[in-house]
Design a protein around this motif. Structure first.
Motif, PDB file in Angstrom:
ATOM      1  N   THR A 116       0.990  -9.842   1.451  1.00 25.78           N
ATOM      2  CA  THR A 116       0.017  -9.118   0.643  1.00 25.78           C
ATOM      3  C   THR A 116      -0.405  -7.849   1.369  1.00 25.78           C
ATOM      4  O   THR A 116      -0.858  -7.892   2.510  1.00 25.78           O
ATOM      5  N   VAL A 117      -0.228  -6.709   0.686  1.00 27.33           N
ATOM      6  CA  VAL A 117      -0.608  -5.399   1.217  1.00 27.33           C
ATOM      7  C   VAL A 117      -1.417  -4.696   0.145  1.00 27.33           C
ATOM      8  O   VAL A 117      -0.929  -4.491  -0.968  1.00 27.33           O
ATOM      9  N   ASP A 118      -2.628  -4.327   0.490  1.00 27.86           N
ATOM     10  CA  ASP A 118      -3.528  -3.650  -0.461  1.00 27.86           C
ATOM     11  C   ASP A 118      -3.626  -4.398  -1.783  1.00 27.86           C
ATOM     12  O   ASP A 118      -3.582  -3.799  -2.858  1.00 27.86           O
ATOM     13  N   GLY A 119      -3.708  -5.718  -1.711  1.00 31.26           N
ATOM     14  CA  GLY A 119      -3.870  -6.539  -2.903  1.00 31.26           C
ATOM     15  C   GLY A 119      -2.595  -6.800  -3.686  1.00 31.26           C
ATOM     16  O   GLY A 119      -2.615  -7.504  -4.685  1.00 31.26           O
ATOM     17  N   LYS A 120      -1.470  -6.249  -3.234  1.00 37.31           N
ATOM     18  CA  LYS A 120      -0.184  -6.461  -3.918  1.00 37.31           C
ATOM     19  C   LYS A 120       0.676  -7.405  -3.089  1.00 37.31           C
ATOM     20  O   LYS A 120       0.757  -7.283  -1.867  1.00 37.31           O
ATOM     21  N   GLN A 121       1.347  -8.325  -3.785  1.00 39.06           N
ATOM     22  CA  GLN A 121       2.279  -9.236  -3.113  1.00 39.06           C
ATOM     23  C   GLN A 121       3.648  -8.563  -3.012  1.00 39.06           C
ATOM     24  O   GLN A 121       4.210  -8.154  -4.030  1.00 39.06           O
ATOM     25  N   LEU A 122       4.161  -8.455  -1.797  1.00 39.71           N
ATOM     26  CA  LEU A 122       5.487  -7.880  -1.584  1.00 39.71           C
ATOM     27  C   LEU A 122       6.481  -8.998  -1.302  1.00 39.71           C
ATOM     28  O   LEU A 122       6.254  -9.820  -0.425  1.00 39.71           O
ATOM     29  N   PRO A 168       5.202   3.979   3.430  1.00 40.27           N
ATOM     30  CA  PRO A 168       4.054   4.404   4.250  1.00 40.27           C
ATOM     31  C   PRO A 168       2.790   3.562   4.048  1.00 40.27           C
ATOM     32  O   PRO A 168       1.915   3.536   4.918  1.00 40.27           O
ATOM     33  N   GLU A 169       2.709   2.872   2.932  1.00 41.49           N
ATOM     34  CA  GLU A 169       1.521   2.052   2.662  1.00 41.49           C
ATOM     35  C   GLU A 169       1.494   0.758   3.467  1.00 41.49           C
ATOM     36  O   GLU A 169       0.464   0.074   3.520  1.00 41.49           O
ATOM     37  N   VAL A 170       2.587   0.392   4.113  1.00 40.17           N
ATOM     38  CA  VAL A 170       2.661  -0.837   4.911  1.00 40.17           C
ATOM     39  C   VAL A 170       2.446  -0.478   6.383  1.00 40.17           C
ATOM     40  O   VAL A 170       3.180   0.327   6.943  1.00 40.17           O
ATOM     41  N   SER A 171       1.433  -1.083   6.982  1.00 40.30           N
ATOM     42  CA  SER A 171       1.075  -0.762   8.365  1.00 40.30           C
ATOM     43  C   SER A 171       1.537  -1.850   9.336  1.00 40.30           C
ATOM     44  O   SER A 171       1.928  -2.948   8.927  1.00 40.30           O
ATOM     45  N   LEU A 172       1.437  -1.533  10.610  1.00 43.86           N
ATOM     46  CA  LEU A 172       1.714  -2.525  11.650  1.00 43.86           C
ATOM     47  C   LEU A 172       0.781  -3.723  11.484  1.00 43.86           C
ATOM     48  O   LEU A 172       1.211  -4.868  11.616  1.00 43.86           O
ATOM     49  N   ALA A 173      -0.474  -3.468  11.153  1.00 44.88           N
ATOM     50  CA  ALA A 173      -1.429  -4.572  10.939  1.00 44.88           C
ATOM     51  C   ALA A 173      -0.947  -5.486   9.809  1.00 44.88           C
ATOM     52  O   ALA A 173      -1.088  -6.707   9.900  1.00 44.88           O
TER      53      ALA A 173
END
Length: 128
Positions: free
Chosen positions: A28-34, A87-92
């Motif tokens: 989950t990234v920014d509320g979206k499931q990848l 770019p929206e996916v971070s190391l965190a």
């Protein structure tokens, strides 16, 4: 079982500079499931490698002698490759990946460090 091992070895032996990692466990990234993460090692610059090393240093106090064997270094390099494609996916975000997915990501990073020049490609170096 032997067929699966052969397929895994073939995957380990080849390197693809950009592609997609299909996740076993959605992230989950920014509320979206990848269900997959795109990466692009081909777009990495020297500055990206320096920044990845800084990221690694903030996560671990260990001195790294050989980056391709350091878990933290491989994850930081993978995060930089992902940032080129997503770019929206971070190391965190990537730190929350499932264990199997993280292992696959680190295999990709290790290949980045150990890729061999293919037959027919010219390698140029200057002797010191």
């Amino acid at each position: 079982m032997a067929k699966k091992e052969a397929e895994n070895q073939a995957k380990t032996d080849e390197f693809v500079g950009k592609g997609t990692l299909k996740l076993r466990k959605p992230l989950t990234v920014d509320g979206k499931q990848l269900a997959q993460i795109h990466y692009n090692f081909d777009e990495l610059t020297a500055l990206d490698l320096i920044e990845a090393d800084k990221d690694r240093a903030t996560m671990s106090n260990n001195v790294v002698m050989i980056e391709q064997f350091d878990t933290t270094a491989k994850l930081c390099i993978f995060a930089r490759a992902v940032s080129k494609a997503m770019p929206e996916v971070s190391l965190a975000d990537l730190k929350r990946m499932g264990g199997h997915d993280a292992q696959e990501a680190m295999i990709l990073s290790r290949r980045f460090f150990t890729v061999q020049i293919e037959d027919g490609e010219e390698e140029t170096t200057e002797a010191q």
